[in-house]
Design a protein around this motif. Structure first.
Motif, PDB file in Angstrom:
ATOM      1  N   TRP A 179      -8.139   5.815   9.049  1.00  0.00           N
ATOM      2  CA  TRP A 179      -8.457   4.393   8.846  1.00  0.00           C
ATOM      3  C   TRP A 179      -8.917   3.717  10.131  1.00  0.00           C
ATOM      4  N   ALA A 233      -9.002   4.605  -1.840  1.00  0.00           N
ATOM      5  CA  ALA A 233      -8.567   3.898  -0.634  1.00  0.00           C
ATOM      6  C   ALA A 233      -9.327   2.590  -0.465  1.00  0.00           C
ATOM      7  N   ASP A 247      -0.537   5.810   4.533  1.00  0.00           N
ATOM      8  CA  ASP A 247      -1.051   4.532   5.034  1.00  0.00           C
ATOM      9  C   ASP A 247      -1.298   4.563   6.533  1.00  0.00           C
ATOM     10  N   PHE A 293       0.224   4.175  -2.621  1.00  0.00           N
ATOM     11  CA  PHE A 293      -0.067   5.527  -2.167  1.00  0.00           C
ATOM     12  C   PHE A 293       1.045   6.496  -2.588  1.00  0.00           C
ATOM     13  N   ARG A 349       0.831  -1.211   0.000  1.00  0.00           N
ATOM     14  CA  ARG A 349       0.000   0.000   0.000  1.00  0.00           C
ATOM     15  C   ARG A 349       0.862   1.256   0.000  1.00  0.00           C
ATOM     16  N   HIS A 395      -7.559  -0.997  -0.216  1.00  0.00           N
ATOM     17  CA  HIS A 395      -7.742  -1.802   0.991  1.00  0.00           C
ATOM     18  C   HIS A 395      -8.441  -3.130   0.703  1.00  0.00           C
ATOM     19  N   LEU A 424      -5.441  11.063  -2.179  1.00  0.00           N
ATOM     20  CA  LEU A 424      -6.075   9.750  -2.101  1.00  0.00           C
ATOM     21  C   LEU A 424      -7.549   9.919  -1.764  1.00  0.00           C
TER      22      LEU A 424
END
Length: 235
Positions: free
Chosen positions: A233, A172, A154, A57, A53, A176, A167
């Motif tokens: 997140w 995302a 992240d 990103f 990731r 994910h 992002l």
């Protein structure tokens, strides 16, 4: 009449299936394949997914800064630096120095062993060794900046939020779904703390590994874990 081709790296682009696929497509070269084969068996799936990731990103940050692969940065080097930035906590490592330095040494040796120049290896070494050094990594060239900001994205805010708008939530979700978080912050913190506890050289005071170890031993939980529990997140 067909419109313009959607850009998978544009957070404002609608994610049609083919665009979503492009967003999570990894470079497919002998070097990047070898990096994955080296990394995957020696870190947890949570840390592996975090590393991938970070690359995905970092590409979004590059697009936001209008940095072009092949012109402003080398995509193979970016992938290798992102994929291997936490390999210092690998189960098969020597565990005799800070995880950032151990990972940087291992990545540099890997690159030279696969035919990349000493200058390329040193560029990746710096990006990995400095990825926990806020305010320094961002000033050491595009590769260092992109790795640092890919990591920051992240983590969802607590270690830096300069490129949050690079992002979209839809992007995302796509990333994910392909590379689930799997309680990443706790998993990675566990690995860094375990590594730091092996030797005083692994976690000097006032370094990231040293402070994570001290906070875990003193309070049972690190500030990083606390802050990430209310991050973008929620982990």
């Amino acid at each position: 009449m067909n419109g313009p081709t959607p850009d998978p790296l544009d957070p404002d682009s609608e994610l049609h299936p083919e665009v979503a696929t492009d967003l999570i497509t990894l470079p497919d070269t002998p070097l990047t394949d070898a990096a994955i084969q080296l990394l995957k068996p020696v870190v947890s799936l949570s840390v592996f997914n975090h590393s991938i990731r970070t690359y995905l990103f970092a590409r979004l940050v590059a697009a936001r800064r209008e940095l072009a692969a092949g012109h402003d940065y080398d995509d193979e080097l970016l992938f290798t630096a992102c994929a291997m930035h936490d390999i210092g906590v690998a189960s098969d490592g020597p565990h005799i120095q800070r995880f950032e330095v151990e990972g940087a040494d291992r990545a540099a040796a890997f690159l030279v062993g696969h035919g990349r120049s000493a200058a390329d290896a040193d560029e990746v070494w710096q990006a990995i060794a400095l990825h926990t050094s806020s305010g320094i990594a961002e000033r050491r060239g595009p590769l260092c900046l992109l790795v640092r900001e890919g990591v920051a994205l992240d983590f969802g805010g607590p270690i830096g939020n300069a490129y949050a708008d690079a992002l979209s939530d839809e992007q995302a979700d796509t990333v994910h779904a392909a590379y689930p978080r799997l309680d990443m912050v706790r998993s990675l913190t566990d690995a860094i703390v375990a590594h730091a506890a092996k030797s005083p050289k692994n976690g000097p005071r006032y370094t990231l590994p040293g402070e994570l170890l001290r906070e875990r031993q003193t309070y049972g939980r690190t500030r990083l874990e606390h802050d990430c529990s209310s991050s973008r997140w929620d982990d």
